[in-house]
Design a protein around this motif. Structure first.
Motif, PDB file in Angstrom:
ATOM      1  N   ASP A  62     -40.077  20.413 -24.800  1.00 48.32           N
ATOM      2  CA  ASP A  62     -41.129  21.428 -24.870  1.00 48.32           C
ATOM      3  C   ASP A  62     -42.360  21.059 -24.045  1.00 48.32           C
ATOM      4  O   ASP A  62     -43.180  21.918 -23.749  1.00 48.32           O
ATOM      5  CB  ASP A  62     -41.540  21.652 -26.328  1.00 48.32           C
ATOM      6  CG  ASP A  62     -40.423  22.331 -27.110  1.00 48.32           C
ATOM      7  OD1 ASP A  62     -39.578  22.994 -26.470  1.00 48.32           O
ATOM      8  OD2 ASP A  62     -40.384  22.174 -28.343  1.00 48.32           O
ATOM      9  N   GLU A 108     -34.645  20.461 -20.047  1.00 51.99           N
ATOM     10  CA  GLU A 108     -34.374  21.797 -20.570  1.00 51.99           C
ATOM     11  C   GLU A 108     -34.901  21.952 -21.990  1.00 51.99           C
ATOM     12  O   GLU A 108     -35.518  22.951 -22.334  1.00 51.99           O
ATOM     13  CB  GLU A 108     -32.859  22.056 -20.555  1.00 51.99           C
ATOM     14  CG  GLU A 108     -32.490  23.436 -21.065  1.00 51.99           C
ATOM     15  CD  GLU A 108     -30.987  23.598 -21.281  1.00 51.99           C
ATOM     16  OE1 GLU A 108     -30.257  22.603 -21.164  1.00 51.99           O
ATOM     17  OE2 GLU A 108     -30.575  24.727 -21.563  1.00 51.99           O
ATOM     18  N   GLN A 109     -34.673  20.948 -22.816  1.00 55.71           N
ATOM     19  CA  GLN A 109     -35.051  21.069 -24.225  1.00 55.71           C
ATOM     20  C   GLN A 109     -36.356  20.338 -24.530  1.00 55.71           C
ATOM     21  O   GLN A 109     -36.729  20.200 -25.686  1.00 55.71           O
ATOM     22  CB  GLN A 109     -33.904  20.587 -25.118  1.00 55.71           C
ATOM     23  CG  GLN A 109     -33.321  19.233 -24.765  1.00 55.71           C
ATOM     24  CD  GLN A 109     -34.095  18.082 -25.359  1.00 55.71           C
ATOM     25  OE1 GLN A 109     -34.166  17.941 -26.562  1.00 55.71           O
ATOM     26  NE2 GLN A 109     -34.672  17.244 -24.481  1.00 55.71           N
ATOM     27  N   ARG A 160     -32.997  29.577 -16.925  1.00 51.33           N
ATOM     28  CA  ARG A 160     -33.233  30.702 -17.829  1.00 51.33           C
ATOM     29  C   ARG A 160     -34.587  30.586 -18.515  1.00 51.33           C
ATOM     30  O   ARG A 160     -35.204  31.581 -18.851  1.00 51.33           O
ATOM     31  CB  ARG A 160     -32.126  30.762 -18.887  1.00 51.33           C
ATOM     32  CG  ARG A 160     -30.899  31.485 -18.365  1.00 51.33           C
ATOM     33  CD  ARG A 160     -29.835  31.555 -19.453  1.00 51.33           C
ATOM     34  NE  ARG A 160     -28.575  31.092 -18.924  1.00 51.33           N
ATOM     35  CZ  ARG A 160     -27.707  30.308 -19.570  1.00 51.33           C
ATOM     36  NH1 ARG A 160     -27.985  29.877 -20.785  1.00 51.33           N
ATOM     37  NH2 ARG A 160     -26.584  29.951 -18.991  1.00 51.33           N
ATOM     38  N   SER A 161     -35.050  29.360 -18.744  1.00 46.97           N
ATOM     39  CA  SER A 161     -36.322  29.196 -19.449  1.00 46.97           C
ATOM     40  C   SER A 161     -37.428  28.564 -18.612  1.00 46.97           C
ATOM     41  O   SER A 161     -38.601  28.749 -18.908  1.00 46.97           O
ATOM     42  CB  SER A 161     -36.111  28.379 -20.725  1.00 46.97           C
ATOM     43  OG  SER A 161     -35.528  27.128 -20.406  1.00 46.97           O
ATOM     44  N   LYS A 162     -37.094  27.798 -17.570  1.00 45.82           N
ATOM     45  CA  LYS A 162     -38.147  27.200 -16.749  1.00 45.82           C
ATOM     46  C   LYS A 162     -37.686  27.064 -15.305  1.00 45.82           C
ATOM     47  O   LYS A 162     -36.497  26.866 -15.045  1.00 45.82           O
ATOM     48  CB  LYS A 162     -38.612  25.851 -17.311  1.00 45.82           C
ATOM     49  CG  LYS A 162     -37.568  25.015 -18.003  1.00 45.82           C
ATOM     50  CD  LYS A 162     -38.172  23.889 -18.857  1.00 45.82           C
ATOM     51  CE  LYS A 162     -37.966  24.100 -20.341  1.00 45.82           C
ATOM     52  NZ  LYS A 162     -38.377  22.992 -21.207  1.00 45.82           N
ATOM     53  N   ARG A 164     -42.507  22.402 -18.497  1.00 43.30           N
ATOM     54  CA  ARG A 164     -42.393  23.844 -18.269  1.00 43.30           C
ATOM     55  C   ARG A 164     -41.830  24.170 -16.895  1.00 43.30           C
ATOM     56  O   ARG A 164     -41.593  25.341 -16.572  1.00 43.30           O
ATOM     57  CB  ARG A 164     -43.758  24.518 -18.436  1.00 43.30           C
ATOM     58  CG  ARG A 164     -44.284  24.432 -19.883  1.00 43.30           C
ATOM     59  CD  ARG A 164     -45.280  25.543 -20.200  1.00 43.30           C
ATOM     60  NE  ARG A 164     -46.336  25.608 -19.194  1.00 43.30           N
ATOM     61  CZ  ARG A 164     -47.420  24.833 -19.188  1.00 43.30           C
ATOM     62  NH1 ARG A 164     -47.577  23.913 -20.110  1.00 43.30           N
ATOM     63  NH2 ARG A 164     -48.318  24.970 -18.250  1.00 43.30           N
ATOM     64  N   ALA A 175     -34.058  34.211 -12.956  1.00 42.46           N
ATOM     65  CA  ALA A 175     -33.950  34.074 -14.408  1.00 42.46           C
ATOM     66  C   ALA A 175     -33.722  35.422 -15.080  1.00 42.46           C
ATOM     67  O   ALA A 175     -33.593  35.500 -16.288  1.00 42.46           O
ATOM     68  CB  ALA A 175     -35.209  33.413 -14.964  1.00 42.46           C
TER      69      ALA A 175
END
Lengths: 711, 711
Positions: free
Chosen positions: B453, B450-451, B480-482, B456, B706
């Motif tokens: 970078d 999740e964190q 939510r982000s990937k 993806r 998402a």
């Protein structure tokens, strides 16, 4: 079964004479009576008093329904009352129904009110028949209410149909268990239901003008089946008769087309980039050994062969003329080819119906019919037939000979077929473009491939069928000896059709294709790549002798996914008998798992794979093997591939010939290992547990349809 | 909502005190009352006279049900009578029910007969809650009768749940339209139904000891929802509490494990063929730049690096210890590693739970816990993390860096991941084996990725989840982000479980995984190859800004198949507005078809592809493009690939960044063209119309989950 056709004829003629297409309820009932379709006791009443008298005679409670040729949707018109329990209620109901009907449509002619014994209990089902634009008369069956109308749990067959087919329909819906009495429900009299379906099929078959027959609901109880509501509609105009050449006529043409002694190329050219040049070069480079006659009014010689100004001037007989000229020049050239007596015109040019020039297409069909010429196309890439080294296309020659014949309606799909076949070295007998199908269609090709010993499997991409019934007849014959795979495009684009009955509304659905192709024994491919993979793998595999599939895997993880895939593909994982289980266990580590999948565990030497695979092949109770390989240093990919190829060949020599498919999990070397296995008759795939099982599943679907698994 | 927890507590404690796990109907009703779940009016009668009196008070007709803690299946015991319409019938019914119950079980303690107002009408639905072995408390909803019991049209969510989630359940069954009043049925009060589902979820969440709650049937009408029958069961024993480290604790360990400053290889070897040699070589050859400490009591130096007799003797700090020694040597070495303060033990050895040695596995977990060491494995191939050039595996190094992190529970699947990635040059951030998951599991890895970078997209193969709820929590955050892709193996192997209620029987099903993973926003892959293709393609594609998908194709045949695939994958073909339609038409031949698919027709030059694709990319109303290419001499495959790559890059530079996928139909040159397109951010596939649309569909499923498509 005895049917009173004369009684039906009389009802239909009367309605027709009165200019009606909707039959009234009493008319529907008379037709049901004539075909032995049970309906509730009933009578027609012309007054409230008469209604009460009829009700008492039938036995209360009753249902009242308005009878009017002008009111089709009775419920919406307020023309139906149910559950009337005494004579007073019936009298009041009569007045209410009449008033509602008049309010609904003051112009409506009203014949009276139908008084019907109220039936119910058991299961509500729907039985109907409609005229499908592709397949003609079809019969529908489903459970009534939510199941058929919201879930669309319904099944279709060609009409007429046998009692056995009708019985099959009962099992073919998702809620089939319900009729068998699932969860404490009353089991239906399945024989009575199948009987009613068969009778509806016979009625639809005997009277093509009956556009829609809708028995909804039919109450199915343990005691029988009663059609509580009947709706029938006549067609506005009669269906056109389809004329088809006989099988002998088709074969006479097709054999000349696929095995021609001579081919003329009309529009042959020496100029690179022209279609007429590509065709000439492909015929020559492909190794075709018959006469090649280039036709071109401007060149005396093309690619070293003498050219002729027209096909009329070709010295010898011409079996096939390939057209590589603009659409507008086709009619005159086709006329000449017809006079010359060609069997087939391979019509590459576009510019006909696909660009809106339907008239031009009709013209060439008319010319061809007049001369007995069969036309392939127009708007195609041409055709390959590898047993004759015949490459009459503008693509590049294809030379990996083998057992599968592929056809496509679209040129793009044809190119995908060619590229895939070349990339995977798929053994091919024929690749044929059918394009606009102005004349030759899938039925003709099936008829040829059926008796072609060089073809062991047929795969067809199609967007529509000109004559669904003709296709089904041909396919039914072919699948007895070889698999027929169909990719039907446009599955989801049919949308809803306007229809006057429940059955009619249900029939506007891809499910019709699905059910009827299955009924014909065709293996339907869900997508393009599936069709290609089935076509590549099916001819390699021997026919399984029974349903017992065994998974042998070096990777437990693959075993789980292979099991999932077996269930998805309708395959039966064999319950391994104790003696066989013990025999497998003797070869695998103690922490391995016998049972099925047989997990030989990772890190085992080649001998463990060999021993277990040999045992699976040699034990007569096992009918097919699914192998899962895991790349290790101890058993590298090519070692695995070579041992499997060897063991399969050795056991085949002993008469143990079974389908074997494999999933190889490993680094990129597994790709070469898969190619080696394919070359040795084992359908093997890297990085997927789904494909090997999917092709085995397709083989099984065919074998079941061909009746080869019944013994 | 206000719930009376104390009232429930009292009922449960009493039942527990009496040694019962089945609650009686009146107890169930008291619990329903406490949680605001509507039940029919009712009363308990101890005599026939009392029953008649209660019935008259409630209003006739009524239902009678025996009340006995010893009779669970009341209907089978003859303990239920429905539709009693007058006091005499109620009196007679009381005697009948009592007699039947006594006959059924003479030992049964009988509390009396429950007299219940008869409810009915509307729709019968089932609402329940059970304890799932993976996910803990879950809520079920379906339409009663055949739909839920035969068709299994049922949906599940984690409990407790929000009213919005509950409303979503109503739409998530196949027969959803029914509740909205399809085909003339009475529409249900959806708000009341969702409210009841929410209350059941709250009840199950508040009282973990309630093993099964079964409201069946619930009558759902336009006026509300009433639970006509309630069955509740207590668990035999309480669920064990799960202890999880905090997110900070997980990250502290994971960051040291994935970005170690030093790695010790316990069992390092100079001898080719040994796992300890492969790991050493892969760390060195892979280009890892931290310290590598070989540990081997017998060698002073391995592959040019100084070796140490034990990890204790390594001079510097050690972040990660890779174990390449036999299982029996692991505990002692792990003890030393723990003392040394390693963050992670990469446990390659097999010989633990997977071979039946559960005790050995428990032992190493216990040692690791004691020292705060996280264990990956045992029974794994190791792990790759490409941003650090860290290849701690016994396979070969992987060096195509990119955005996807892949994990697998099985070594075989891990090898397939590696081979596929290498063959397709998939850009990878990590490949991780989790094996027996003695400690580190998917939740931990999700928390790290999740964190991270460099990651993806996350793709996970799993056969089970140790803690389904923990996984869902982690996945919900990550998606939510990937995108998170899951291949859940063993979909079909779960079979039926013994259960004491309808809900319990329904829950033994892969559908639970399916619904709850979807609820978590996870993209589930149907098979191994799908997971791999999603993993390869999803990180390439930008997130679509909306639902409008446009197909541009040079082959009409591909257009039809691409449309089919769009429908199959839940994609919306854009209705092209008239001005845009006109703009497309300006570029295509008059016989081509605008609309959607846009058929530019075969034989067009590169400029036609370019103009139409550019238009699709630049018009802001279009959100994603699906391209169909047909191999022709006029536009050869690589010309097409280069022009698409260029146009996509040019438009992206202008801010028009949209997902573009392509299906290439043609001869084998299309394979190189697809590779070129993939290298330039376009997911392109030869010989298939399904794959490009499937990966686009997966991207859309994630984007919707998402919440990125709502604007």
């Amino acid at each position: 079964m005895a049917y009173d056709r004369a009684a039906v004829r009389e009802v239909l003629d009367k309605a027709r004479a009165e200019g009606r297409t909707a039959l009234t309820a009493p008319e529907g009932r008379r037709i049901c009576d004539a075909y032995g379709i049970t309906t509730p006791g009933e009578g027609l009443a012309a007054s409230a008093e008469e209604a009460a008298a009829v009700a008492e005679e039938l036995g209360l409670p009753v249902v009242l329904k308005i009878v009017s040729p002008d009111i089709l949707h009775k419920t919406e018109a307020g023309g139906v009352l149910v559950g009337l329990r005494d004579p007073a209620a019936v009298r009041a109901g009569y007045d209410q129904v009449m008033a509602a009907a008049r309010a609904h449509n003051p112009e409506a002619a009203i014949d009276g009110v139908q008084v019907q014994a109220m039936v119910g209990g058991g299961h509500e089902v729907i039985i109907g028949a409609v005229t499908d634009p592709t397949f003609g008369k079809i019969v529908a069956f489903g459970l009534g209410g939510v199941l058929v109308e919201v879930i669309r749990d319904v099944t279709f067959r060609l009409a007429p149909l046998t009692g056995e087919d009708a019985m099959g329909m009962l099992d073919d819906i998702r809620a089939a268990e319900v009729l068998r009495g699932a969860r404490g429900a009353e089991p239906a009299d399945r024989r009575a239901l199948a009987d009613m379906i068969e009778r509806v099929g016979a009625l639809a078959g005997d009277f093509p003008e009956l556009a829609e027959v809708d028995l909804n609901p039919v109450f199915a109880t343990a005691a029988g089946a009663v059609a509580a509501d009947v709706r029938m509609l006549l067609a506005d105009r009669p269906e056109p008769e389809r004329v088809r050449p006989s099988r002998e006529e088709i074969l006479a043409s097709m054999n000349r087309i696929f095995r021609p002694r001579s081919v003329a190329v009309i529009g042959a050219s020496g100029e690179t980039g022209k279609i007429g040049n590509s065709v000439m070069r492909n015929l020559i480079d492909g190794g075709y050994r018959g006469h090649i006659y280039p036709v071109n009014p401007k060149a005396p010689e093309i690619l070293g062969l003498p050219a002729y100004p027209s096909v009329a001037e070709v010295p010898g007989e011409v079996d096939v003329a390939v057209f590589a000229i603009p659409a507008k020049l086709v009619p005159a050239a086709l006329e000449q080819a017809g006079r010359k007596g060609v069997a087939g015109a391979i019509m590459i040019p576009s510019g006909f119906a696909e660009t809106g020039n339907a008239e031009g297409q009709r013209e060439i069909v008319e010319i061809a019919r007049r001369h007995g010429v069969r036309v392939l196309g127009p708007n195609i890439y041409g055709y390959y037939y590898t047993p004759e080294n015949l490459c009459a296309t503008f693509c590049t020659p294809y030379d990996v000979k083998g057992g599968v014949a592929l056809t496509s309606q679209s040129g793009g799909i044809g190119m995908a077929i060619l590229g895939f076949s070349r990339a995977t070295r798929t053994g091919v007998s024929a690749i044929v473009g059918v394009g606009n199908k102005a004349d030759i269609d899938e039925d003709d090709l099936l008829t040829f491939f059926e008796q072609d010993d060089d073809t062991r499997c047929v795969a067809m991409h199609l967007e529509d069928l000109k004559d669904g019934r003709g296709f089904v007849e041909a396919a039914r014959r072919v699948v007895r000896s070889k698999p027929v795979i169909v990719l039907k495009a446009g599955r989801t684009a049919m949308g809803a059709r306007a229809a006057g009955s429940h059955t009619g509304a249900l029939a506007g659905d891809d499910k019709v294709y699905d059910d009827i192709l299955r009924q014909a024994g065709v293996v339907r491919a869900p997508g393009l790549n599936d069709m290609l993979e089935y076509a590549r793998a099916l001819p390699l595999m021997p026919t399984p002798a029974g349903e017992n599939v065994v998974i042998i895997t070096g990777a437990g993880g693959s075993g789980v996914l292979l099991s999932d895939a077996c269930v998805d593909n309708g395959l039966s994982l064999m319950e391994i008998p104790p003696d066989l289980d013990e025999a497998f266990r003797a070869y695998i580590p103690p922490f391995g798992a016998a049972g099925n999948p047989i997990d030989i565990t990772g890190g085992e030497p080649p001998s463990t794979y060999e021993n277990t695979i040999r045992l699976g092949l040699s034990d007569p109770r096992v009918h097919a093997l699914v192998l899962g390989y895991w790349h290790t240093i101890v058993t590298p990919p090519m070692v695995f591939a070579e041992l499997v190829a060897r063991v399969v060949a050795e056991e085949r020599a002993k008469g143990n010939d079974k389908p074997v498919v494999a999933s190889l999990a490993g680094d990129t070397e597994v790709e070469d290992a898969c190619a080696h296995l394919f070359d040795h008759g084992v359908a093997a795939y890297p990085y997927t547990t789904e494909k090997p099982v999917a092709v085995l599943g397709a083989k099984y679907r065919w074998a079941r349809a061909a009746g080869l698994l019944r013994g």
